[in-house]
Scaffold this motif. Structure first.
Motif, PDB file in Angstrom:
ATOM      1  N   PRO A 199      59.232 -25.425  10.660  1.00 57.82           N
ATOM      2  CA  PRO A 199      60.338 -24.863   9.881  1.00 57.82           C
ATOM      3  C   PRO A 199      60.594 -23.406  10.276  1.00 57.82           C
ATOM      4  N   VAL A 200      61.871 -23.033  10.292  1.00 53.35           N
ATOM      5  CA  VAL A 200      62.226 -21.651  10.609  1.00 53.35           C
ATOM      6  C   VAL A 200      62.001 -20.819   9.351  1.00 53.35           C
ATOM      7  N   GLU A 201      61.126 -19.832   9.433  1.00 55.63           N
ATOM      8  CA  GLU A 201      60.828 -19.007   8.260  1.00 55.63           C
ATOM      9  C   GLU A 201      61.747 -17.786   8.212  1.00 55.63           C
ATOM     10  N   ALA A 204      65.629 -25.825  15.976  1.00 55.75           N
ATOM     11  CA  ALA A 204      64.402 -26.021  15.197  1.00 55.75           C
ATOM     12  C   ALA A 204      64.731 -26.498  13.786  1.00 55.75           C
ATOM     13  N   ILE A 205      65.797 -25.934  13.193  1.00 54.16           N
ATOM     14  CA  ILE A 205      66.179 -26.329  11.828  1.00 54.16           C
ATOM     15  C   ILE A 205      66.517 -27.814  11.786  1.00 54.16           C
ATOM     16  N   LYS A 206      67.343 -28.256  12.740  1.00 51.70           N
ATOM     17  CA  LYS A 206      67.762 -29.659  12.723  1.00 51.70           C
ATOM     18  C   LYS A 206      66.579 -30.595  12.993  1.00 51.70           C
ATOM     19  N   ARG A 207      65.704 -30.193  13.921  1.00 46.25           N
ATOM     20  CA  ARG A 207      64.569 -31.071  14.246  1.00 46.25           C
ATOM     21  C   ARG A 207      63.564 -31.127  13.099  1.00 46.25           C
ATOM     22  N   HIS A 208      63.349 -29.991  12.480  1.00 47.06           N
ATOM     23  CA  HIS A 208      62.453 -29.980  11.322  1.00 47.06           C
ATOM     24  C   HIS A 208      63.035 -30.873  10.223  1.00 47.06           C
ATOM     25  N   PRO A 238      67.514 -28.675   4.908  1.00 47.01           N
ATOM     26  CA  PRO A 238      66.668 -28.426   3.743  1.00 47.01           C
ATOM     27  C   PRO A 238      67.185 -27.336   2.799  1.00 47.01           C
ATOM     28  N   THR A 239      67.499 -26.140   3.327  1.00 47.65           N
ATOM     29  CA  THR A 239      67.715 -24.993   2.434  1.00 47.65           C
ATOM     30  C   THR A 239      69.067 -24.317   2.676  1.00 47.65           C
TER      31      THR A 239
END
Lengths: 228, 471
Positions: A36-38, B57-61, B246-247
């Motif tokens: 996850p991107v923090e 990264a956002i989409k893969r996560h 997610p967010t």
């Protein structure tokens, strides 16, 4: 509803279960390396986040997005600017003035014999406040609610948004961070959140830019720099 | 929508000779490509690349946790007063829409741009049920009155010239003739506005679903998505299950990377987040909001080595950058999604056997991956799909025998040397102007090369012998 084959027995399985089941069939995650991107990057890096810096950047970006800007040093000057744009019209589509940060606005409009309606497809001008303004992209954020119809910023060909310089924040990312800190449940009370960047436009015909396709063709920002 | 992707080669040949299409597509794709480049790297090359990596990264996560996020999004949407339905395929999605229309006594529908409803063929289903349906994105409206399909994910009429659009509006909508795009736009605004005000139901797609707030994210420049989701009393959003993020922080980044990649804008004019139906005290906004989560083959892709294709945010950058799309336009691809991403997801969603030319509709130059805001390795997947086609025996009998013979001939040094000698002698003796059979494609525009008098092996051996001699 899907059915799975059985000996004459139709076992109903909802599509919801079928879809979630299929996704979970894949034991391991598809991208083991993805984390996850923090620390999300700001899409537009801003060098100067001082009040003056944000103000300057907002002006620059909003002009770039084809907004028409009216700087007003006082509440009176802001109301004058609004009356000038409204011109001879006697009816405008507007938010309840209590959501527009200009004391005396309701009285001034009444004096000028301008009637305020919520949503009316035939009026020429819509008048709203904003919840926030974004320096990085020259955008304004509008939340729907009681006394804040969406129509005022959408149906008329001309939209006037009153922005106080104190409402300018760096960017969409920081605005969302602030909402999250204040509690997202509060934000979810508003059925509609819209970030508006310039007037409505299309380039569908031969890539030629035309303003005012479905929404307003002019977006006037009355920008209050001094005390209301 | 009917899959006609096996027709790619003849359709592309026709497109290549269509002067109007060539003019329009070349201008449109170049314009899109240049604007993307400027917008994506406005903050510098390194910053732009870092944004791509974060978006990726956002989409893969999100895909890693897709099932859980769907459940979270569903619960939050329901808490917001949105009714959530699931559709395993296009037919079920259309059934849901028809059922909602019946429940609310809907006679007319306005639509804002949605690729997933192209997949499901929703307009036909509504018309068959005697419900009037109108596309309201200017490009989609022109596509609809022309009886066409969109040829680009974000610019549906990129294949049309101004003149052909004028002719269509004059013929089908009684527009007073004009060559001015401004006047055409005004004409369409008035015509569509009346229909907006009279519509009972608005149908939209969804660019994102934010799991933590249960919201629908939509981007639009024209404002038709806002009208569609604000004026009619019922709003239905059809959204692919892969659109969950997610967010709100993830959303804030992606919703800005999308327009940069698509049209070169920092932000679309209207970046909307819909949290539910109108609240008490509100005087506009829909009374009922439905979200239909559409699978239609996506959960299958999820279980394969092609799951990466689900990261796509439908910006169209790979279309604009693709040397094949630039000359064929979108219709040749034969289904909903054209260009490099279309060449991957069309076979995956409709069956490889129904779209077998598409994995080859690429020079593998790599531009699609380079411009992708979420760094999807499209060339890798195109190669893997070619591999799958061969495994399926789709290579063709002559091809398969030929490849086997080639493999046999090259797997032993003796056979290799002998084969080379025979080929050289035969070629230099026959001096063919063109090569026979399928090899003729090579010599159609090129001279048949002469075999060198000595092979590389021979030259090498002679050289080695000379060196030994000197020593």
């Amino acid at each position: 509803m899907r059915t799975s084959p059985g000996e004459g027995v139709r076992i109903a399985m909802s599509s919801r279960e079928a879809i979630l089941g299929k996704l979970r069939e894949r034991g391991e995650v598809p991208f083991p390396a993805a984390v996850p991107v923090e620390a999300h990057r700001h899409v537009v890096p801003l060098a100067d986040t001082s009040g003056a810096g944000l103000y300057g950047r907002f002006l620059q970006e909003a002009s770039q997005a084809a907004c028409i800007i009216h700087e007003a040093a006082s509440g009176e000057a802001a109301i004058d600017a609004i009356l000038q744009i409204v011109g001879e019209d006697t009816t405008i589509s507007a938010w309840n003035p209590e959501y527009i940060p200009l004391p005396g606005l309701a009285e001034s409009l009444a004096q000028a014999n301008i009637r305020l309606v919520g949503e009316d497809a035939s009026v020429r001008v819509g008048l709203t406040g904003v919840h926030a303004a974004l320096a990085a992209t020259g955008s304004v954020v509008l939340l729907s609610g009681n006394g804040r119809p969406r129509a005022a910023s959408l149906l008329p060909p001309i939209h006037i948004a009153v922005v106080s310089a104190t409402q300018i924040v760096p960017d969409l990312e920081s605005w969302w961070t602030a909402q999250k800190e204040a509690g997202l449940d509060q934000l979810r009370q508003h059925s509609n959140v819209v970030v508006i960047t310039g007037p409505s436009r299309t380039a569908d015909i031969a890539m030629q830019l035309v303003m005012g396709m479905h929404g307003p063709r002019e977006l006037h920002l009355v920008l209050l720099t001094g005390p209301a | 929508m009917k899959v006609q992707s096996n027709n790619f080669i003849p359709a592309a040949q026709i497109a290549i000779h269509d002067v109007d299409l060539q003019t329009a597509v070349s201008f449109g794709t170049n314009s899109g490509f240049t604007k993307r480049q400027a917008a994506m790297f406005a903050g510098g090359e390194a910053h732009g690349q870092a944004l791509r990596q974060q978006a990726a990264a956002i989409k893969r996560h999100a895909l890693n946790h897709l099932a859980d996020l769907l459940e979270q999004a569903e619960a939050n949407m329901q808490a917001n007063g949105i009714q959530v339905l699931w559709a395993i395929d296009g037919e079920e999605a259309n059934q849901h829409v028809l059922e909602i229309a019946r429940r609310h006594d809907v006679k007319s529908v306005v639509k804002s741009k949605s690729m997933v409803t192209e997949e499901t063929g929703l307009n036909h289903a509504l018309e068959a049920a005697d419900i009037a349906v109108l596309e309201t994105d200017l490009g989609e409206y022109i596509v609809q009155i022309g009886g066409e399909t969109p040829s680009h994910i974000v610019a549906p009429i990129v294949h049309k010239t101004k003149e052909s659009i004028r002719d269509l509006l004059v013929a089908k909508a009684n527009m007073p003739p004009t060559d001015d795009p401004g006047e055409m736009t005004q004409f369409a605004r008035q015509l569509l506005r009346e229909r907006f005000l009279a519509a009972d139901m608005g149908v939209s797609g969804g660019n994102f679903i934010v799991a933590e707030t249960g919201s629908i994210g939509l981007v639009s420049n024209e404002g038709n998505a806002r009208l569609t989701t604000s004026l009619p009393r019922v709003h239905v959003a059809l959204v692919g299950i892969e659109k969950i993020v997610p967010t709100v922080a993830d959303y804030a980044l992606l919703t800005q990377v999308l327009p940069r990649s698509a049209t070169g804008q920092a932000m679309t004019v209207y970046t909307s987040l819909i949290n539910g139906p109108r609240q008490p005290g509100e005087t506009d906004g829909p009374e009922h909001v439905y979200v239909i989560l559409v699978d239609n083959g996506r959960s299958h892709i999820y279980t394969t080595a092609y799951a990466e294709a689900l990261a796509c945010i439908r910006c169209g950058a790979c279309l604009n950058g693709c040397p094949v799309y630039q000359v064929t336009g979108g219709h040749a691809y034969g289904w909903v999604y054209p260009g490099p991403i279309g060449a991957v997801i069309t076979p995956l969603l409709t069956g490889l056997e129904n779209a077998s030319p598409l994995p080859y509709a690429s020079s593998l130059c790599g531009m699609c991956k380079e411009v992708c805001p979420v760094d999807i390795d499209i060339p890798r997947m195109l190669l893997d799909l070619r591999h799958d086609l061969v495994e399926m025996g789709q290579g063709g009998a002559v091809w398969n025998v030929g490849m086997r013979a080639w493999a046999w001939g090259n797997s032993a040094p003796g056979r290799f040397v002998f084969g080379g000698k025979v080929a050289a002698r035969a070629a230099n003796w026959l001096k063919p102007k063109s090569l026979p059979g399928p090899l003729g494609g090579w010599t159609k525009y090129r001279n048949t090369p002469k075999f060198a008098p000595k092979s590389f092996r021979q030259l090498w051996q002679e050289r080695e012998q000379e060196r030994k001699g000197v020593r």
